[in-house]
Write a protein that holds these residues in place. Structure first.
Motif, PDB file in Angstrom:
ATOM      1  N   LYS A  27       0.840  -1.200   0.000  1.00 35.95           N
ATOM      2  CA  LYS A  27       0.000   0.000   0.000  1.00 35.95           C
ATOM      3  C   LYS A  27       0.880   1.257   0.000  1.00 35.95           C
ATOM      4  O   LYS A  27       0.598   2.219  -0.727  1.00 35.95           O
ATOM      5  N   ARG A  28       1.953   1.258   0.791  1.00 40.65           N
ATOM      6  CA  ARG A  28       2.853   2.417   0.812  1.00 40.65           C
ATOM      7  C   ARG A  28       3.493   2.645  -0.557  1.00 40.65           C
ATOM      8  O   ARG A  28       3.622   3.778  -1.002  1.00 40.65           O
ATOM      9  N   LYS A  29       3.881   1.562  -1.218  1.00 39.53           N
ATOM     10  CA  LYS A  29       4.492   1.684  -2.539  1.00 39.53           C
ATOM     11  C   LYS A  29       3.499   2.272  -3.549  1.00 39.53           C
ATOM     12  O   LYS A  29       3.880   3.097  -4.388  1.00 39.53           O
ATOM     13  N   GLN A  30       2.232   1.854  -3.475  1.00 42.50           N
ATOM     14  CA  GLN A  30       1.222   2.382  -4.393  1.00 42.50           C
ATOM     15  C   GLN A  30       1.028   3.881  -4.180  1.00 42.50           C
ATOM     16  O   GLN A  30       0.940   4.641  -5.145  1.00 42.50           O
ATOM     17  N   LYS A  32       3.157   5.942  -2.919  1.00 42.97           N
ATOM     18  CA  LYS A  32       4.379   6.624  -3.328  1.00 42.97           C
ATOM     19  C   LYS A  32       4.465   6.739  -4.847  1.00 42.97           C
ATOM     20  O   LYS A  32       4.906   7.760  -5.382  1.00 42.97           O
ATOM     21  N   GLN A  33       4.041   5.702  -5.571  1.00 49.68           N
ATOM     22  CA  GLN A  33       4.088   5.725  -7.029  1.00 49.68           C
ATOM     23  C   GLN A  33       3.115   6.748  -7.612  1.00 49.68           C
ATOM     24  O   GLN A  33       3.392   7.391  -8.611  1.00 49.68           O
ATOM     25  N   GLY A  36       0.913  10.293  -3.987  1.00 48.75           N
ATOM     26  CA  GLY A  36      -0.082  10.690  -3.014  1.00 48.75           C
ATOM     27  C   GLY A  36      -1.433  11.006  -3.641  1.00 48.75           C
ATOM     28  O   GLY A  36      -2.364  11.350  -2.954  1.00 48.75           O
ATOM     29  N   GLN A  37      -1.501  10.903  -4.964  1.00 46.24           N
ATOM     30  CA  GLN A  37      -2.760  11.179  -5.659  1.00 46.24           C
ATOM     31  C   GLN A  37      -3.654   9.938  -5.614  1.00 46.24           C
ATOM     32  O   GLN A  37      -3.160   8.819  -5.685  1.00 46.24           O
ATOM     33  N   PRO A  38      -4.948  10.114  -5.518  1.00 42.55           N
ATOM     34  CA  PRO A  38      -5.836   8.955  -5.522  1.00 42.55           C
ATOM     35  C   PRO A  38      -5.835   8.287  -6.896  1.00 42.55           C
ATOM     36  O   PRO A  38      -5.666   8.942  -7.924  1.00 42.55           O
ATOM     37  N   THR A  39      -6.007   7.010  -6.897  1.00 39.27           N
ATOM     38  CA  THR A  39      -6.011   6.267  -8.153  1.00 39.27           C
ATOM     39  C   THR A  39      -7.338   6.464  -8.874  1.00 39.27           C
ATOM     40  O   THR A  39      -8.290   7.011  -8.324  1.00 39.27           O
ATOM     41  N   ALA A  40      -7.394   5.999 -10.111  1.00 37.42           N
ATOM     42  CA  ALA A  40      -8.609   6.139 -10.915  1.00 37.42           C
ATOM     43  C   ALA A  40      -9.765   5.372 -10.276  1.00 37.42           C
ATOM     44  O   ALA A  40     -10.914   5.812 -10.304  1.00 37.42           O
ATOM     45  N   GLU A  41      -9.454   4.238  -9.672  1.00 31.62           N
ATOM     46  CA  GLU A  41     -10.490   3.457  -9.005  1.00 31.62           C
ATOM     47  C   GLU A  41     -11.057   4.226  -7.815  1.00 31.62           C
ATOM     48  O   GLU A  41     -12.274   4.260  -7.610  1.00 31.62           O
TER      49      GLU A  41
END
Length: 179
Positions: A27-30, A32-33, A36-41
């Motif tokens: 989760k931290r890696k996601q 960081k990638q 800090g922006q929310p994903t499309a989902e």
């Protein structure tokens, strides 16, 4: 309450500590990638939640409007009922039958001679209150007609105007005509 779901699952023995650590690092890696922006989902889920909230607010607003209309309708009905009840004229010991129509049915109430004359002159009116018929003064009948004209069944107003094409305009109908 202080325990997170992960800690509760660990205490219950349903997951291993290694699995929890791996899930946290993933989760931290996601995060960081994505910077800090929310994903499309996540954005789609938030948008769906916002739409659902807006729809709920609209439904609640419509339901409140309907409830207010119903309360106003009930208040008006109670006001009419109270107006009729407080101004009705007692017609006990009536010996004359007064016939009138309620929709397509012929109805009859018994009134005394004075009340019969006032009905014919337009000083009294017959109104429907629930399933009963009451006599009320002409002023009250006028007020009731402005609120609900279907309640006033008999209200003989003075007709000064005669139609130009009425062939019977010169013949007057007697006030004491019984039918």
């Amino acid at each position: 309450m202080g325990n997170s779901l992960q800690e509760q699952l660990l205490k219950a023995g349903l997951v291993k500590e290694q699995t929890l650590k791996q899930a946290r690092s993933t989760k931290r890696k996601q995060v960081k990638q994505t910077g800090g922006q929310p994903t499309a989902e996540n954005q789609a889920a938030r948008a769906a939640a916002e739409r659902a909230r807006a729809e709920k607010v609209e439904r609640d607003r419509e339901l409140n409007r309907q409830r207010q209309e119903e309360a106003a309708r009930r208040a008006a009905e109670n006001e009419i009922r109270q107006l009729i009840h407080s101004h009705r004229i007692v017609r006990d010991k009536g010996d004359l039958a007064y016939n009138f129509t309620d929709g397509s049915t012929l109805k009859r109430i018994y009134v005394n001679k004075d009340q019969h004359a006032k009905l014919a002159a337009g000083q009294l009116a017959i109104v429907r209150q629930d399933t009963f018929y009451e006599l009320v003064p002409a002023e009250i009948a006028e007020r009731l007609q402005t609120r609900d004209a279907a309640l006033v069944l008999v209200f003989n107003r003075a007709k000064d105007e005669t139609s130009a094409d009425d062939p019977y305009a010169e013949y007057q109908v007697p006030d004491d005509l019984m039918w």
